[in-house]
Design a protein around this motif. Structure first.
Motif, mmCIF file in Angstrom:
data_model
loop_
_atom_site.group_PDB
_atom_site.id
_atom_site.type_symbol
_atom_site.label_atom_id
_atom_site.label_comp_id
_atom_site.label_asym_id
_atom_site.label_seq_id
_atom_site.Cartn_x
_atom_site.Cartn_y
_atom_site.Cartn_z
ATOM 1 N N PRO A 27 43.221 47.197 30.411
ATOM 2 C CA PRO A 27 44.494 46.477 30.512
ATOM 3 C C PRO A 27 44.306 45.001 30.165
ATOM 4 C CG PRO A 27 43.591 46.879 32.687
ATOM 5 C CD PRO A 27 42.710 47.623 31.723
ATOM 6 N N PRO A 28 45.394 44.262 29.913
ATOM 7 C CA PRO A 28 45.289 42.859 29.486
ATOM 8 C C PRO A 28 44.606 41.936 30.494
ATOM 9 C CG PRO A 28 47.475 43.709 29.020
ATOM 10 C CD PRO A 28 46.791 44.738 29.853
ATOM 11 N N ASN A 29 44.664 42.279 31.776
ATOM 12 C CA ASN A 29 44.049 41.407 32.786
ATOM 13 C C ASN A 29 42.572 41.709 33.000
ATOM 14 O OD1 ASN A 29 44.640 43.917 34.017
ATOM 15 N ND2 ASN A 29 44.591 42.979 36.042
ATOM 16 N N VAL A 30 42.005 42.589 32.164
ATOM 17 C CA VAL A 30 40.579 42.912 32.206
ATOM 18 C C VAL A 30 39.979 42.658 30.831
ATOM 19 C CG1 VAL A 30 38.858 44.741 32.466
ATOM 20 C CG2 VAL A 30 40.814 44.636 34.034
ATOM 21 N N VAL A 31 38.916 41.871 30.777
ATOM 22 C CA VAL A 31 38.220 41.640 29.515
ATOM 23 C C VAL A 31 36.735 41.908 29.720
ATOM 24 C CG1 VAL A 31 39.910 39.964 28.702
ATOM 25 C CG2 VAL A 31 37.883 39.164 29.918
ATOM 26 N N SER A 88 31.742 42.997 37.967
ATOM 27 C CA SER A 88 32.910 42.224 37.549
ATOM 28 C C SER A 88 33.052 40.978 38.404
ATOM 29 C CB SER A 88 34.186 43.072 37.630
ATOM 30 O OG SER A 88 34.495 43.380 38.976
ATOM 31 N N ILE A 89 33.702 39.967 37.847
ATOM 32 C CA ILE A 89 34.085 38.769 38.588
ATOM 33 C C ILE A 89 35.544 38.489 38.252
ATOM 34 C CG2 ILE A 89 31.791 37.719 38.713
ATOM 35 C CD1 ILE A 89 32.611 35.972 36.309
ATOM 36 N N THR A 90 36.242 37.863 39.173
ATOM 37 C CA THR A 90 37.634 37.490 38.943
ATOM 38 C C THR A 90 37.717 35.989 38.759
ATOM 39 O OG1 THR A 90 38.446 39.349 40.254
ATOM 40 C CG2 THR A 90 39.978 37.530 39.869
ATOM 41 N N ARG A 97 45.117 34.991 35.834
ATOM 42 C CA ARG A 97 43.998 35.617 36.526
ATOM 43 C C ARG A 97 43.431 36.718 35.650
ATOM 44 N NH1 ARG A 97 44.361 37.932 42.733
ATOM 45 N NH2 ARG A 97 42.212 38.700 42.894
ATOM 46 N N VAL A 98 42.097 36.780 35.565
ATOM 47 C CA VAL A 98 41.470 37.779 34.707
ATOM 48 C C VAL A 98 40.198 38.294 35.365
ATOM 49 C CG1 VAL A 98 40.170 36.038 33.407
ATOM 50 C CG2 VAL A 98 40.615 38.258 32.364
ATOM 51 N N GLU A 99 39.917 39.550 35.121
ATOM 52 C CA GLU A 99 38.676 40.161 35.594
ATOM 53 C C GLU A 99 37.739 40.325 34.407
ATOM 54 O OE1 GLU A 99 37.167 44.448 37.395
ATOM 55 O OE2 GLU A 99 39.253 43.828 37.703
ATOM 56 N N ILE A 100 36.538 39.777 34.531
ATOM 57 C CA ILE A 100 35.528 39.908 33.479
ATOM 58 C C ILE A 100 34.557 41.007 33.899
ATOM 59 C CG2 ILE A 100 33.743 38.751 32.120
ATOM 60 C CD1 ILE A 100 35.043 36.086 32.854
ATOM 61 N N ARG A 101 34.385 42.007 33.049
ATOM 62 C CA ARG A 101 33.515 43.136 33.367
ATOM 63 C C ARG A 101 32.342 43.226 32.397
ATOM 64 N NH1 ARG A 101 37.794 48.146 34.238
ATOM 65 N NH2 ARG A 101 38.902 47.273 36.047
ATOM 66 N N GLY A 102 31.263 43.777 32.871
ATOM 67 C CA GLY A 102 30.113 44.005 32.009
ATOM 68 C C GLY A 102 28.991 44.660 32.788
ATOM 69 N N LEU A 135 26.933 35.149 30.771
ATOM 70 C CA LEU A 135 27.935 35.843 31.582
ATOM 71 C C LEU A 135 27.293 36.910 32.465
ATOM 72 C CD1 LEU A 135 30.994 36.192 29.171
ATOM 73 C CD2 LEU A 135 30.873 34.882 31.295
ATOM 74 N N TYR A 136 26.278 37.588 31.959
ATOM 75 C CA TYR A 136 25.580 38.565 32.793
ATOM 76 C C TYR A 136 24.907 37.875 33.975
ATOM 77 C CZ TYR A 136 26.227 42.198 29.244
ATOM 78 O OH TYR A 136 26.773 43.113 28.384
ATOM 79 N N MET A 137 24.346 36.675 33.764
ATOM 80 C CA MET A 137 23.749 35.929 34.865
ATOM 81 C C MET A 137 24.798 35.627 35.933
ATOM 82 S SD MET A 137 20.939 33.240 33.359
ATOM 83 C CE MET A 137 21.348 33.053 31.626
ATOM 84 N N GLU A 138 26.008 35.296 35.487
ATOM 85 C CA GLU A 138 27.093 35.018 36.427
ATOM 86 C C GLU A 138 27.504 36.289 37.167
ATOM 87 O OE1 GLU A 138 30.354 32.731 38.197
ATOM 88 O OE2 GLU A 138 28.292 32.396 37.561
ATOM 89 N N LEU A 139 27.624 37.388 36.469
ATOM 90 C CA LEU A 139 28.032 38.645 37.092
ATOM 91 C C LEU A 139 27.028 39.124 38.132
ATOM 92 C CD1 LEU A 139 30.234 38.732 34.877
ATOM 93 C CD2 LEU A 139 29.705 41.148 34.548
#
Length: 217
Positions: A27-31, A88-90, A97-102, A135-139
């Protein structure tokens, strides 16, 4: 080729492409990390046109996944913290608001390890892959990153320290991409080397990328 063989071949090809097409179903709120680390206009077009990757791209991704699975299966017990599913992080900001997944390939102590498969390793780590490991370090809440190239000539690694400024900019990119998807509004192009192989770098769809590719930089 008989019709029966044609159906068999088409089914195999469809299965391979389907396996690597999950990005278009969010969905648009998930990248995804891989969407944020590259040009977000490229990611935007890949989403709105719901374009499955061509077979060549799907083959490259699947080959990498299979090799990763073999490596992880044979790693000594206790060396890597392997988890099922994604992290994921929000992120919240002016763009909403967006959720970043990986999902990182490996997590070992203070390190996040990202594996790459290639015929040969580059002299310098591409910016796209630097952003991915940040980004993986952040997740995963880690302070160090390794990008390891697996080539026919052996292994080559690139070391990355956690960069809070870079991570902050990537979060802003994630917000911009999510907002563009929600509002169906084209984000700015991030012209760079990826334009050379971007399928959207045409005069009609992305003139900035097309111009970059045309001058042969």
């Amino acid at each position: 080729m008989s019709e029966e063989i044609r159906r068999i071949m088409a089914a195999i090809e469809k299965a391979i492409i389907l396996e690597v097409s999950e990005l278009t179903r969010a969905p648009p709120n998930v990248v995804w990390v891989t969407e944020v680390s590259r040009c977000i206009r490229q990611s935007f077009y890949s989403r709105i046109f719901i374009r499955s990757p061509d077979f060549g791209a799907a083959y490259t991704i699947l080959r990498g996944r299979l090799l990763h699975e073999v490596i992880l299966k044979n790693m000594p017990i206790g060396v890597t913290e392997v988890e099922e599913g994604t992290r994921s992080i929000t992120v919240e900001g002016a763009g909403g608001r967006v959720e970043i997944r990986g999902r990182a390939d490996m997590v070992i102590g203070d390190y996040v390890v990202d594996l790459k498969t290639s015929e040969r390793a580059p002299e310098r780590l591409p910016e796209e892959y630097r952003d991915q490991v940040q980004l993986y370090m952040e997740l995963y809440g880690k302070s160090k990153g390794l990008v390891v190239y697996i080539t026919r000539d052996g292994l080559k690694y690139f070391y990355e320290e956690r960069d809070e400024g870079r991570i902050s900019k990537l979060k802003e990119k994630a917000l911009k991409l999510s907002r563009a998807l929600r509002e169906n509004r084209l984000p700015e192009a991030e012209v760079g080397v990826w334009c050379r192989w971007c399928v959207w770098s045409t005069q009609e769809i992305c003139p900035e990328g097309y111009s970059y590719k045309s001058v042969g930089r």
